[in-house]
Scaffold this active site. Structure first.
Site, PDB file in Angstrom:
ATOM      1  N   HIS A 268       0.824  -1.222   0.000  1.00 49.07           N
ATOM      2  CA  HIS A 268       0.000   0.000   0.000  1.00 49.07           C
ATOM      3  C   HIS A 268       0.864   1.280   0.000  1.00 49.07           C
ATOM      4  O   HIS A 268       0.882   1.992  -0.981  1.00 49.07           O
ATOM      5  CB  HIS A 268      -1.021   0.051   1.149  1.00 49.07           C
ATOM      6  N   ASP A 319      -4.923  -8.382  -3.220  1.00 54.00           N
ATOM      7  CA  ASP A 319      -5.208  -8.164  -1.810  1.00 54.00           C
ATOM      8  C   ASP A 319      -6.475  -8.857  -1.311  1.00 54.00           C
ATOM      9  O   ASP A 319      -6.488 -10.057  -1.106  1.00 54.00           O
ATOM     10  CB  ASP A 319      -5.228  -6.648  -1.540  1.00 54.00           C
TER      11      ASP A 319
END
Ligand code: NGQ
Ligand code: ZN
Length: 452
Positions: A268, A319
């Site tokens: 991220h 993810d």
């Protein structure tokens, strides 16, 4: 041995015409451009290398779309996480195998030929440890083997509920290890992937919320030189809590206190200052961007233009696996930048350069680095991970070379892939993985039970 022939193929040196590719033992043995097809060559129009989804939590595929109901208070990442924990607490090892198998089938159908599985659902439902610490990891490995996706297993170390060594809460009980237990889990995880020809292993300290500094130092050697992945700076609250704990922001803390280098992947890294962006980019560590999930969870927008300008390398991951596809991730990545900058073609590498091609090349290189694959793309010695596109798709009509990639990512989306080879196995034909039907049935049965 098998021989493929492509009218056009994207090689590390760029597009080439009339490319013959020889596969042996699951790898690419020879790549020869400029040759006419010979009898016995399997012929296709357009070939691209498969990409890596460098960050996946496979089990979360089972709850995809089930957290879209607004709760009593404002829904955030943190309320989503409670829903996700409830789901995680219900799953048996067989459920995980069923969900991971379909997920990997879908990844292959959508152009991902390797997955970095950031694996933290280790223990039994009551938190007690399975006799084999890698019981769950073995299910992930089974799913990889059945589907032929390349697996980079990243067993996750998770010890605390928040910064400063806070005790974990009950909903996290399936994730928790001491350093000693984690060392045993690593040994067992090596065994769990031993039979997979192209699997490798690294470690995943979950986040600075879940791992204390002394624990981070203690587990890094367990990667034995393999990849180290960690979630960092995904949410503003995480940045604030990290500042309150240490006076440093998460990425800043890692850059100052951890040996962040090319082996590392910061997942991220959404919220960074310009200084963090510059220093991170110079380390050679990969930014593991998960644009679909980051949008789904309301994380924020990665400073993509700034990071690329500073020479940073990113890859993409699926993810939470709420929606799976190479085109989905790359399009969402670029669209986030467009919305932020109110401009178009923001991540293109320069005037006259295709945005899709830039995104694709970067994600190929970033995925390979993050998952410790020494050779990326259609080159001798690489795993035979090849994707062909359906030239009859209307969004690809009349296109050549980079315009094909743009047509796929921005216009065709999930319908443009024809065939996929993974580790030399042709597993997808006409857009369908050969296990699709069986994997769907098993997945559906598991999920029906879980949501009942
Ligand atoms: C995870 N997912 O590990 O699955 C996390 C949620 C957390 C994302 N961050 C849990 N997208 O970060 O605490
Ligand atoms: Zn994650």
């Amino acid at each position: 041995m098998s021989r493929l022939h492509f009218a056009s193929a994207l090689l590390p040196s760029g597009w080439a015409n009339d490319v013959q590719v020889v596969l042996t033992a699951g790898a690419i043995a020879e790549v020869t451009p400029g040759v006419t097809p010979s009898a016995g060559d399997e012929r296709h129009a357009i070939a691209l290398p498969g990409l890596a989804s460098l960050h996946s939590h496979a089990f979360q595929r089972g709850m995809a779309g089930l957290a879209e109901l607004r709760g009593d208070s404002t829904d955030t990442f943190w309320t989503w996480r409670e829903t996700m924990y409830r789901f995680a607490l219900a799953m048996t090892p067989d459920d995980v195998a069923a969900v991971a198998t379909l997920l990997y089938v879908e990844m292959l159908e959508q152009g991902f030929t390797r997955v970095g599985e950031f694996h933290y659902l280790h223990h039994d439902r009551d938190g007690s440890h399975y006799a084999d610490p890698a019981e769950m990891a073995a299910r992930v490995a089974q799913a990889a083997e059945a589907s032929s996706i390349g697996l980079t297993l990243l067993p996750s170390f998770y010890a605390h509920g928040s910064f400063g060594g806070a005790a974990p809460h009950d909903g996290q009980r399936r994730f928790i290890c001491s350093v000693d237990q984690f060392a045993k889990l690593m040994t067992a995880s090596h065994e769990a992937i031993a039979a997979l020809p192209d699997a490798n292993i690294g470690i995943a300290p979950h986040s600075l919320r879940a791992v204390a500094p002394d624990e981070l130092a203690a587990i890094i050697p367990l990667a034995e030189g393999g990849p180290v992945h960690i979630h960092a700076a995904e949410q503003v609250k995480e940045v604030e809590d990290c500042l309150a704990w240490s006076g440093r922001r998460p990425v800043q803390w890692l850059l100052e206190h951890a040996p962040v280098d090319q082996r590392w992947c910061l997942i991220h890294a959404t919220h960074m200052t310009d200084e963090e962006v510059g220093t991170f980019a110079k380390t050679g560590a990969v930014a593991g961007l998960c644009p679909v999930t980051e949008a789904s969870l309301g994380d924020g927008i990665f400073p993509g233009r700034e990071f690329a300008d500073a020479g940073g390398l990113f890859g993409v991951g699926t993810d939470s696996n709420v929606l799976v596809g190479v085109a989905e991730e790359l399009r969402q990545l670029e669209y986030g930048q467009r919305l932020k900058h109110r401009a178009r073609n923001v991540l293109s590498s320069g005037a006259g350069r295709s945005t899709g091609r830039t995104l694709f090349d970067t994600a190929l290189a970033g995925g390979a680095r993050a998952l410790a694959q020494p050779i990326a793309g259609l080159a001798p010695g690489a795993r035979a991970d090849i994707v062909t596109l359906d030239v009859a798709h209307p969004s690809l009509a009349g296109r050549a070379r980079d315009a094909i990639i743009d047509g796929w990512i921005f216009a065709a989306g999930n319908g443009a892939i024809d065939c996929v080879w993974a580790g030399g196995n042709k597993v997808v034909e006409s857009g369908r993985h050969k296990l699709r039907q069986a994997a769907r049935e098993r997945f559906n049965a598991a999920v029906r039970r879980l949501v009942a």
